[in-house]
Design a protein around this motif. Structure first.
Motif, PDB file in Angstrom:
ATOM      1  N   HIS A   8      37.022  41.950  43.256  1.00  0.00           N
ATOM      2  CA  HIS A   8      36.851  40.745  42.440  1.00  0.00           C
ATOM      3  C   HIS A   8      38.133  39.905  42.528  1.00  0.00           C
ATOM      4  N   TYR A  10      38.481  36.707  43.153  1.00  0.00           N
ATOM      5  CA  TYR A  10      38.329  35.265  42.941  1.00  0.00           C
ATOM      6  C   TYR A  10      38.260  34.863  41.467  1.00  0.00           C
ATOM      7  N   ILE A  11      38.228  35.825  40.543  1.00  0.00           N
ATOM      8  CA  ILE A  11      38.137  35.439  39.139  1.00  0.00           C
ATOM      9  C   ILE A  11      39.533  35.125  38.598  1.00  0.00           C
ATOM     10  N   ASN A  12      39.572  34.261  37.591  1.00  0.00           N
ATOM     11  CA  ASN A  12      40.845  33.788  37.054  1.00  0.00           C
ATOM     12  C   ASN A  12      41.343  34.751  35.984  1.00  0.00           C
ATOM     13  N   ASN A  40      36.809  37.206  51.544  1.00  0.00           N
ATOM     14  CA  ASN A  40      36.585  36.115  50.595  1.00  0.00           C
ATOM     15  C   ASN A  40      35.101  36.010  50.247  1.00  0.00           C
ATOM     16  N   ILE A  42      32.289  35.738  47.637  1.00  0.00           N
ATOM     17  CA  ILE A  42      32.216  35.130  46.315  1.00  0.00           C
ATOM     18  C   ILE A  42      30.809  35.238  45.746  1.00  0.00           C
ATOM     19  N   ASN A  43      30.727  35.789  44.555  1.00  0.00           N
ATOM     20  CA  ASN A  43      29.494  35.805  43.776  1.00  0.00           C
ATOM     21  C   ASN A  43      29.496  34.519  42.948  1.00  0.00           C
ATOM     22  N   HIS A  46      29.130  34.743  39.093  1.00  0.00           N
ATOM     23  CA  HIS A  46      30.325  35.330  38.497  1.00  0.00           C
ATOM     24  C   HIS A  46      31.463  34.315  38.473  1.00  0.00           C
ATOM     25  N   PHE A  47      31.662  33.621  39.583  1.00  0.00           N
ATOM     26  CA  PHE A  47      32.739  32.647  39.712  1.00  0.00           C
ATOM     27  C   PHE A  47      32.573  31.513  38.701  1.00  0.00           C
ATOM     28  N   ASN A  50      33.077  32.663  35.007  1.00  0.00           N
ATOM     29  CA  ASN A  50      34.482  32.949  34.726  1.00  0.00           C
ATOM     30  C   ASN A  50      35.308  31.676  34.645  1.00  0.00           C
ATOM     31  N   ALA A  51      35.135  30.769  35.606  1.00  0.00           N
ATOM     32  CA  ALA A  51      35.908  29.529  35.607  1.00  0.00           C
ATOM     33  C   ALA A  51      35.562  28.670  34.397  1.00  0.00           C
ATOM     34  N   TYR A  92      29.149  34.960  51.465  1.00  0.00           N
ATOM     35  CA  TYR A  92      28.301  35.004  50.286  1.00  0.00           C
ATOM     36  C   TYR A  92      27.363  36.210  50.275  1.00  0.00           C
TER      37      TYR A  92
END
Length: 352
Positions: A8, A10-12, A40, A42-43, A46-47, A50-51, A92
């Protein structure tokens, strides 16, 4: 050899970034002549969730100035990922990962095997659809999930892995039951590599640091703040907002977040990586745990290193007493070294 890391990334979230960065650094150090990259993958759901969460305004905790800093954080993370992560082209699905031509895929760490987390769960992290690469699981966590009503793809996927390790007791048991073998317990990747830090401007006084103590009663938190002030300390949050804090320290880079742990006099936290970075930096800390997904994994971590007594109930007096009771890190550092070496031996055996 081409090694990809599937996590994971890519989550902040500071812990999520740092565990991915540390695993990348550790593997590159262990295999200096090989290519190590973070996949890289990315779900989108989820992205986006989270963003988007960083744009919520919590009127009881935040001022407008806090919020204006907080909404900058997703961009801060994006810039840091671009600068410090060796990312593959965006993927993806499993099909696009297959096209990367990797020899090994290391899945982990963090809650990559939390199959009940609907917004972040992805079958690909169980190896589904990945046929050309050798799969290795390094320190995955299932969060608070358990065997009841386990999807069939979880069992099928875990059986596909060449080697499997676990970060906590629950994950170790689940994988052991599926594979019918002893599962190696390894440390979080943040134990394996040195992580640099960056100073946070304008912080010059001693301070108490908070990091996500969900559910801590406001009256008890105020007592902790008053205790810090009586000792001449400021009070800050590591990438979080609260009107009680001495300043705004929410829009931090991941390395500034590390700096705040590295230089705090006291730390009060309710998260796994909050406990990890308190330990790694030899801080006096206390854990207040109410979030179900954190209780098991943080308790497992504390028990593993003989620090179970750092877990507190939600009373300020008990937390203060815990903070005052100094940890002898000379003994614990020996255990750190043992676990680091064991974990690196696991990786060398798994990837060859």
């Amino acid at each position: 050899m081409k090694i990809g890391i599937l996590t994971h990334h890519y989550i902040n979230n500071f812990g999520a970034f740092l565990q991915a960065y540390a695993l990348q650094a550790a593997l590159q150090e262990m295999y200096p002549n090989d290519e190590v990259r973070i996949i890289n993958c990315i779900n989108i759901k989820h992205f986006v969730i989270n963003a988007g969460g960083w744009f919520r305004f919590y009127k009881n905790k935040e001022t407008l100035a806090d919020w204006l800093q907080k909404i900058k954080l997703p961009m801060t993370f994006a810039k840091f990922r671009k600068k410090y992560m060796r990312l593959t082209p965006v993927c993806y699905d499993a099909k696009s990962i297959e096209k990367l031509g990797l020899d090994y895929i290391v899945v982990g760490s963090d809650e990559v095997w939390n199959y009940r987390e609907t917004k972040g769960n992805a079958k690909v992290k169980f190896g589904i659809g990945l046929e050309r690469e050798k799969l290795v699981a390094y320190a995955p966590s299932v969060g608070q999930t358990h065997e009841a009503n386990m999807p069939e793809y979880v069992k099928k996927g875990i059986l596909k892995f060449k080697e499997v390790s676990a970060r906590d007791q629950l994950t170790e048991k689940l994988a052991s039951d599926i594979r019918h073998e002893k599962i190696k317990r390894v440390v979080d990747p943040t134990f394996l590599a040195h992580i640099p830090d960056e100073p946070v401007p304008d912080i010059t006084h001693p301070y108490m640091l908070f990091y996500y103590c969900d559910g801590l009663p406001e009256a008890e938190k105020q007592k902790l703040v008053d205790f810090a002030h009586k000792k001449g300390m400021a009070v800050y949050g590591a990438g979080e907002c609260d009107k009680k804090y001495s300043g705004i320290t929410v829009n931090l880079t991941p390395f500034q977040w590390v700096w705040m742990f590295r230089n705090a006099d006291y730390v009060v936290t309710g998260t796994f990586h909050g406990a990890v970075f308190s330990m790694l930096n030899h801080r006096q800390f206390a854990c207040y745990l109410t979030n179900p997904s954190r209780i098991r994994k943080v308790s497992s971590l504390l028990e593993e290193f003989g620090l179970k007594d750092r877990q507190c109930e939600g009373k300020a007096d008990a937390i203060i007493e815990n903070l005052r009771r100094k940890i002898d890190y000379r003994i614990i550092e020996t255990r750190f070294d043992e676990k680091r070496n064991e974990s690196k031996r696991y990786l060398r055996r798994a990837i060859q």
